[in-house]
Design a protein around this motif. Structure first.
Motif, short mmCIF file in Angstrom:
data_model
loop_
_atom_site.label_atom_id
_atom_site.label_comp_id
_atom_site.label_asym_id
_atom_site.label_seq_id
_atom_site.Cartn_x
_atom_site.Cartn_y
_atom_site.Cartn_z
N SER A 2 8.65 12.97 -11.56
CA SER A 2 9.80 12.47 -10.81
C SER A 2 10.92 13.49 -10.70
CB SER A 2 10.31 11.18 -11.43
OG SER A 2 10.71 11.41 -12.76
N SER A 3 10.65 14.74 -11.10
CA SER A 3 11.67 15.78 -10.93
C SER A 3 11.82 16.08 -9.45
CB SER A 3 11.24 17.05 -11.67
OG SER A 3 10.07 17.59 -11.05
N VAL A 4 12.85 16.83 -9.12
CA VAL A 4 13.08 17.20 -7.73
C VAL A 4 11.86 17.98 -7.20
CG1 VAL A 4 14.52 18.57 -6.16
CG2 VAL A 4 15.58 17.20 -7.95
N GLU A 5 11.35 18.90 -8.00
CA GLU A 5 10.18 19.68 -7.58
C GLU A 5 8.96 18.79 -7.41
OE1 GLU A 5 8.45 22.76 -5.96
OE2 GLU A 5 10.53 22.80 -6.63
N GLY A 6 8.77 17.85 -8.33
CA GLY A 6 7.66 16.90 -8.21
C GLY A 6 7.76 16.07 -6.95
N LYS A 7 8.97 15.65 -6.61
CA LYS A 7 9.17 14.85 -5.40
C LYS A 7 8.94 15.68 -4.14
CE LYS A 7 12.13 11.42 -7.53
NZ LYS A 7 13.49 10.98 -7.76
N LYS A 8 9.30 16.96 -4.18
CA LYS A 8 9.03 17.84 -3.04
C LYS A 8 7.52 17.96 -2.83
CE LYS A 8 13.15 20.76 -3.26
NZ LYS A 8 13.65 22.12 -3.52
N GLN A 9 6.79 18.14 -3.91
CA GLN A 9 5.33 18.23 -3.83
C GLN A 9 4.74 16.90 -3.35
OE1 GLN A 9 4.10 19.45 -7.72
NE2 GLN A 9 4.66 21.59 -7.40
N ALA A 10 5.30 15.79 -3.84
CA ALA A 10 4.82 14.47 -3.43
C ALA A 10 5.02 14.27 -1.93
CB ALA A 10 5.54 13.37 -4.22
N ALA A 18 0.83 -1.20 0.00
CA ALA A 18 0.00 0.00 0.00
C ALA A 18 0.87 1.26 0.00
CB ALA A 18 -0.93 0.00 1.20
N GLU A 19 1.95 1.23 0.77
CA GLU A 19 2.87 2.36 0.82
C GLU A 19 3.50 2.58 -0.55
OE1 GLU A 19 5.94 3.55 4.11
OE2 GLU A 19 6.87 2.07 2.78
N ARG A 20 3.96 1.50 -1.16
CA ARG A 20 4.59 1.58 -2.49
C ARG A 20 3.61 2.16 -3.50
NH1 ARG A 20 5.67 -0.17 -7.46
NH2 ARG A 20 7.77 -0.73 -8.05
N GLU A 21 2.38 1.65 -3.50
CA GLU A 21 1.37 2.12 -4.45
C GLU A 21 1.06 3.60 -4.24
OE1 GLU A 21 -1.97 -0.52 -4.08
OE2 GLU A 21 -0.87 -2.20 -4.97
N ALA A 22 0.97 4.02 -2.99
CA ALA A 22 0.67 5.42 -2.70
C ALA A 22 1.79 6.32 -3.21
CB ALA A 22 0.47 5.62 -1.21
N ILE A 23 3.03 5.94 -2.93
CA ILE A 23 4.17 6.73 -3.38
C ILE A 23 4.24 6.74 -4.90
CG2 ILE A 23 6.70 6.84 -3.41
CD1 ILE A 23 6.60 5.74 -0.51
N GLU A 24 4.08 5.57 -5.51
CA GLU A 24 4.15 5.47 -6.96
C GLU A 24 3.08 6.33 -7.63
OE1 GLU A 24 4.81 1.95 -10.23
OE2 GLU A 24 3.52 1.51 -8.51
N ASN A 25 1.85 6.29 -7.12
CA ASN A 25 0.76 7.07 -7.70
C ASN A 25 1.03 8.57 -7.62
OD1 ASN A 25 -0.67 4.77 -8.36
ND2 ASN A 25 -1.92 4.80 -6.51
N VAL A 26 1.52 9.02 -6.47
CA VAL A 26 1.78 10.45 -6.30
C VAL A 26 2.92 10.89 -7.22
CG1 VAL A 26 2.56 12.20 -4.67
CG2 VAL A 26 0.86 10.54 -3.97
N ILE A 27 3.97 10.09 -7.31
CA ILE A 27 5.10 10.45 -8.17
C ILE A 27 4.69 10.44 -9.64
CG2 ILE A 27 7.37 9.68 -8.99
CD1 ILE A 27 8.03 8.99 -6.11
N GLN A 28 3.88 9.48 -10.05
CA GLN A 28 3.41 9.46 -11.43
C GLN A 28 2.59 10.71 -11.74
OE1 GLN A 28 1.33 5.78 -11.98
NE2 GLN A 28 3.20 4.62 -12.40
N ARG A 29 1.79 11.12 -10.77
CA ARG A 29 0.91 12.27 -10.98
C ARG A 29 1.69 13.59 -10.96
NH1 ARG A 29 -1.79 14.73 -7.10
NH2 ARG A 29 -1.72 12.95 -5.71
N LEU A 30 2.66 13.72 -10.06
CA LEU A 30 3.37 14.99 -9.89
C LEU A 30 4.70 15.04 -10.63
CD1 LEU A 30 2.65 15.55 -6.10
CD2 LEU A 30 1.51 16.62 -8.05
#
Length: 96
Positions: A68-76, A54-66
């Motif tokens: 994988s750039s540094v800024e996207g990861k900060k938002q995630a 569940a943790e992996r899926e949550a992280i993966e979904n947020v990163i896909q949506r935002l």
């Protein structure tokens, strides 16, 4: 909302321990409506693997949506309610 509260409770009570078990659940979930104790039948390894999945899926979904750039990861990290360092620490074993 209640599921989210239970998950947050588990992660707070679990601390740094690996996996989760019935002792990490809120006490009200361990008591049936008639006051008898209920039995948790899931094996601890199954719970741990489901939690990690569940943790992996949550992280993966947020990163896909935002992204994988540094800024996207900060938002995630902000959206997930964790620090950017924690996000990177969690991304590494999942190879995201």
């Amino acid at each position: 909302r209640e599921l989210r509260n239970v998950i947050e409770y588990i992660f707070v009570m679990r601390g740094e321990a690996a996996g989760i078990n019935a002792s990490h659940l809120p006490p009200y979930l361990l008591t049936a409506a008639d006051g008898r104790k209920t039995t948790i039948t899931a094996q601890p390894r199954q719970l741990a693997s489901k939690g990690k999945q569940a943790e992996r899926e949550a992280i993966e979904n947020v990163i896909q949506r935002l992204g994988s750039s540094v800024e996207g990861k900060k938002q995630a990290a902000t959206e997930l309610g964790i620090s950017i360092a924690t996000l990177y620490r969690k991304i590494k074993p999942y190879d995201l």
